[in-house]
Design an enzyme around this catalytic site. Structure first.
Site, PDB file in Angstrom:
ATOM      1  N   GLY A 250       0.974  -1.066   0.101  1.00  0.00           N
ATOM      2  CA  GLY A 250      -0.034   0.029  -0.094  1.00  0.00           C
ATOM      3  C   GLY A 250       0.840   1.353  -0.185  1.00  0.00           C
ATOM      4  O   GLY A 250       0.251   2.549   0.225  1.00  0.00           O
ATOM      5  N   THR A 251       2.049   1.291  -0.222  1.00  0.00           N
ATOM      6  CA  THR A 251       2.814   2.477  -0.196  1.00  0.00           C
ATOM      7  C   THR A 251       3.147   3.128  -1.561  1.00  0.00           C
ATOM      8  O   THR A 251       3.669   4.118  -1.631  1.00  0.00           O
ATOM      9  CB  THR A 251       4.135   2.095   0.303  1.00  0.00           C
ATOM     10  OG1 THR A 251       4.862   0.798  -0.213  1.00  0.00           O
ATOM     11  CG2 THR A 251       4.237   1.910   1.938  1.00  0.00           C
TER      12      THR A 251
ATOM     13  N   THR B 202       2.855  -0.016  -7.020  1.00  0.00           N
ATOM     14  CA  THR B 202       2.442  -0.244  -8.281  1.00  0.00           C
ATOM     15  C   THR B 202       1.948   1.066  -8.861  1.00  0.00           C
ATOM     16  O   THR B 202       2.155   1.328 -10.172  1.00  0.00           O
ATOM     17  CB  THR B 202       0.981  -0.837  -8.026  1.00  0.00           C
ATOM     18  OG1 THR B 202       1.136  -2.354  -7.441  1.00  0.00           O
ATOM     19  CG2 THR B 202       0.172  -1.291  -9.276  1.00  0.00           C
TER      20      THR B 202
ATOM     21  N   GLU C 264      15.005   7.285  20.822  1.00  0.00           N
ATOM     22  CA  GLU C 264      15.698   7.616  19.593  1.00  0.00           C
ATOM     23  C   GLU C 264      16.625   8.925  19.813  1.00  0.00           C
ATOM     24  O   GLU C 264      17.838   8.732  19.559  1.00  0.00           O
ATOM     25  CB  GLU C 264      14.905   7.853  18.343  1.00  0.00           C
ATOM     26  CG  GLU C 264      14.103   6.649  17.926  1.00  0.00           C
ATOM     27  CD  GLU C 264      14.921   5.294  17.540  1.00  0.00           C
ATOM     28  OE1 GLU C 264      16.156   5.320  17.368  1.00  0.00           O
ATOM     29  OE2 GLU C 264      14.546   4.282  17.920  1.00  0.00           O
TER      30      GLU C 264
HETATM   31  P1  ADP Z   1       1.439  -1.140  -3.436  1.00  0.00           P
HETATM   32  O1  ADP Z   1       1.584  -1.544  -4.805  1.00  0.00           O
HETATM   33  O2  ADP Z   1       2.730  -0.621  -2.824  1.00  0.00           O
HETATM   34  O3  ADP Z   1       0.967  -2.097  -2.568  1.00  0.00           O
HETATM   35  P2  ADP Z   1      -0.261   0.584  -4.723  1.00  0.00           P
HETATM   36  O4  ADP Z   1       0.537   1.343  -5.570  1.00  0.00           O
HETATM   37  O5  ADP Z   1      -1.068  -0.539  -5.150  1.00  0.00           O
HETATM   38  O6  ADP Z   1       0.652   0.101  -3.380  1.00  0.00           O
HETATM   39  O7  ADP Z   1      -1.301   1.473  -3.692  1.00  0.00           O
HETATM   40  C1  ADP Z   1      -2.791   1.540  -3.705  1.00  0.00           C
HETATM   41  C2  ADP Z   1      -3.294   2.710  -3.686  1.00  0.00           C
HETATM   42  O8  ADP Z   1      -3.124   3.535  -2.553  1.00  0.00           O
HETATM   43  C3  ADP Z   1      -2.958   3.545  -4.826  1.00  0.00           C
HETATM   44  O9  ADP Z   1      -3.851   3.451  -5.811  1.00  0.00           O
HETATM   45  C4  ADP Z   1      -3.127   4.943  -4.326  1.00  0.00           C
HETATM   46  O10 ADP Z   1      -4.562   5.355  -4.561  1.00  0.00           O
HETATM   47  C5  ADP Z   1      -2.796   4.792  -2.949  1.00  0.00           C
HETATM   48  N1  ADP Z   1      -1.664   5.307  -2.547  1.00  0.00           N
HETATM   49  C6  ADP Z   1      -0.555   4.624  -2.227  1.00  0.00           C
HETATM   50  N2  ADP Z   1       0.558   5.350  -2.056  1.00  0.00           N
HETATM   51  C7  ADP Z   1       0.235   6.435  -2.358  1.00  0.00           C
HETATM   52  C8  ADP Z   1       1.454   7.763  -2.512  1.00  0.00           C
HETATM   53  N3  ADP Z   1       2.531   7.680  -2.447  1.00  0.00           N
HETATM   54  N4  ADP Z   1       0.584   8.595  -3.091  1.00  0.00           N
HETATM   55  C9  ADP Z   1      -0.518   8.818  -3.447  1.00  0.00           C
HETATM   56  N5  ADP Z   1      -1.448   7.635  -3.268  1.00  0.00           N
HETATM   57  C10 ADP Z   1      -0.912   6.599  -2.921  1.00  0.00           C
HETATM   58 ZN    ZN Z   2      16.952   1.660  20.293  1.00  0.00          ZN
HETATM   59 MG    MG Z   3       0.715  -3.286  -5.589  1.00  0.00          MG
END
Ligand code: ADP
Ligand code: ZN
Ligand code: MG
Length: 576
Positions: free
Chosen positions: A171-172, A175, A393
């Site tokens: 979710g970061t 993709t 920290e």
């Molecule tokens: P990952 O592939 O790392 O699991 P995704 O790219 O599938 O994560 O992210 C899922 C959704 O979360 C994206 O479609 C977007 O809506 C939101 N999202 C995640 N990271 C970001 C970011 N850095 N900026 C804006 N939206 C984000």
């Molecule tokens: Zn420590």
């Molecule tokens: Mg992904």
């Protein structure tokens, strides 16, 4: 000699449920068909889309296997876009409709391979849509340039990297970033997930890999994105007894490696992989010329979260009372996807309450919902924990800055990170070091204990958060005695014998009980002494500890000149 039939006949026999067993080789298909005279074995050519065929076979319950023994070039690939194909696809569409079997033309279209293909610029996503991951974007900007201006690099003879691995928790935005690279460069984007390669049927994954690369090469420059790379790229187990060998995955991985080596450095195809488990990947995938660039995509800090919230409130009606900065403060540990989800939940709540715009109250309610759903997944620290981590920290940082051996303290963060750390202090060596002297080792031990000492001094109680520090400090203290011979009492005697020159393993020599006891005592003594040093330093600088910790709590990250100036105010302890 087998009875040879046309591919079209073969398809119609499948539809008529007459086909029993199918063996798909690289150049031909062998199958048994039930006729009026009983079972007959026939042969046909491999034309058409492999995935569509497999789907059809599965649908009609035909057992099949894919045979990859043959190393001849892959005929699937040449046919897919070849002239014969549209005619064939149309013919089979007609056939299907006539049979009234319900399969639609779509199932035979060119895009029917499992990889989703987005054409030129079609992902519709650019770097503007990705927020809060500035460093990752900077690194990928270079890839965009390779794709856009490949000629510039080629004419200089520069080798363009082929594989970029995006590593970070779910979710970061991994993709999203990959799509943005394609969007920025305006090139086609082939996307497939590792788990989609690997099926129960041995050989299918490998055939898919071949198919995908062949298609991509024809559309170069382009990007192939393999999500969940660990699903195929898991280290091949050297001991099948333990790992349980998985033929299908191994064949798929091998094919991937073959294709990566095959497409030459300047083919214009760039492979982007994503994983949240880089440690399980087969080493072969990380070799030069394969996934040799790694880009970390981590959870955002507070500023990053503000930026991401700003991206996601576009198109959402936001009330005047909403302070995104406050929302960002609350949501330490949230990933981009969590934040997107939060905005959406807030909007849903507002709609349910028939409001004209989303209010701060909606955000608060959405936060509670989302956090409840996040338990165990993201680490969201409660305020007390956050405070503990902050002082801890800063304790490391101050002791680190005022003792020799650890290098410059360049960053303190209390943004929870993927791999289990609640906060971290980054010390970078100012130069390459090959030797450490004994005072530097003592300094490092004191620095490791600085976190625990700070907790004790500030809160009068200690937490489990120092477990890893204590482990490391003890290891280091023991090594100084048993391997480096630095202890006054025990002298320059090696009590450990190194077992592997390269891996650094060691085991204890034969020693007497008395010596064992002495080692234990000396380890304890050196830890105790380092603890006192850290305590001294933090007591002398307790005001500074307080003010830096407060700053850290407000900003979550301290680095650069700001941190340097703060730490420069520290006073060395008088006695040590
Ligand atoms: P990952 O592939 O790392 O699991 P995704 O790219 O599938 O994560 O992210 C899922 C959704 O979360 C994206 O479609 C977007 O809506 C939101 N999202 C995640 N990271 C970001 C970011 N850095 N900026 C804006 N939206 C984000
Ligand atoms: Zn420590
Ligand atoms: Mg992904």
């Amino acid at each position: 000699m087998l009875n040879s039939t046309s591919y079209l006949d073969f398809l119609s026999q499948i539809l008529a449920n007459q086909v029993r067993q199918v063996t798909i080789a690289q150049n031909s298909i062998e199958y048994t068909v039930s006729t009026a005279n009983g079972l007959e074995t026939r042969q046909t050519t491999t034309e058409g889309d492999l995935d569509a065929l497999i789907q059809l076979l599965q649908k009609h319950g035909v057992s099949f296997k894919v045979d990859n023994q043959n190393n001849a070039p892959n005929p699937w690939a040449t046919v897919v876009l070849g002239l014969a194909f549209p005619a064939l696809a149309l013919a089979s569409a007609w056939l299907l409709q006539k049979q009234g079997d319900g399969e639609s033309f779509g199932a035979y279209g060119v895009g029917k391979s499992k990889a989703k293909v987005y054409n030129q610029g079609q992902t519709g996503i650019t770097f503007q849509d990705v927020a809060g991951v500035t460093e990752a974007k900077q690194e990928l900007q270079e890839v965009v340039d390779f794709l856009k201006n490949g000629q510039k690099y080629r004419s200089l003879g520069a080798k363009i990297p082929q594989g970029v691995l995006l590593v970070g928790p779910p979710g970061t935005g991994k993709t999203l970033l990959a799509k943005a690279v394609a969007g920025e460069a305006g090139v086609p984007f082939f996307s497939i997930s590792g788990s989609e390669f690997v099926e129960v049927f041995v050989g299918v994954g490998a055939a898919r890999v071949r198919d995908l690369f062949a298609k991509a090469k024809r559309q170069a420059p382009c990007i192939i994105f393999i999500d969940e790379l660990d699903a195929i790229g898991k280290a091949r187990s050297s001991n099948p007894q333990i790992g349980g060998s998985n033929d299908e995955r191994e064949q798929t991985l091998n094919q991937l490696l073959v294709e990566m080596d095959g497409f030459g450095t300047n083919s214009g195809v760039i492979l982007i992989g994503a994983t949240n488990r880089p440690e399980v990947l087969d080493v072969a995938l990380r070799r030069p010329g394969r996934f040799d660039r790694q880009v970390t995509v981590d959870r955002p800090d507070k500023l990053g979260r503000v930026a991401i919230l700003n991206v996601h409130v576009q198109g959402v009606k936001i009330g005047a009372d909403v302070q995104l900065e406050k929302v960002a403060t609350q949501t330490a540990g949230f990933s981009g996807a969590d934040l997107a989800n939060l905005v959406n939940e807030a909007a849903l709540l507002a709609a349910r309450n028939d409001r004209q715009a989303v209010t701060m109250a909606d955000f608060d309610a959405a936060f509670e919902r989302v956090v409840a759903g996040l338990e165990n997944r993201a680490r969201v620290l409660n305020p007390i924990e956050k405070k503990t981590v902050a002082y801890h920290e800063v304790g490391h940082a101050l002791v680190g800055a005022l003792t020799p051996g650890g290098g410059r303290v360049s960053k303190i963060s209390i943004v929870p990170r993927g791999m289990g750390a609640l906060g971290y202090t980054l010390q970078v060596p100012e130069e390459d070091r090959f030797l450490l002297d004994a005072t530097e080792i003592d300094g490092q031990i004191a620095t490791l204990l600085g976190g625990r000492v700070a907790e004790e001094l500030v809160f009068g109680r200690v937490s489990t958060g120092a477990a890893d520090d204590i482990q490391k400090a003890t290891d280091l203290a023991e090594k100084a005695i048993t391997q480096y011979g630095m202890n006054q009492v025990l002298g320059p005697v090696a009590f450990d014998r190194t077992t592997s020159q390269f891996l650094g393993g060691s085991n204890r020599r034969q020693i007497s009980d008395e010596v064992a006891q002495q080692i234990d005592q000396q380890v304890k003594a050196s830890i105790d002494q380092a603890y006192q040093v850290a305590k001294e330093i933090l007591t002398v600088n307790c005001d500074l500890l307080e003010s830096i910790a407060q700053k850290l709590l407000a900003q979550e990250v301290l680095e650069g000149d700001e941190l340097k100036n703060l730490l420069a105010q520290g006073q060395a302890a008088v006695c040590a």
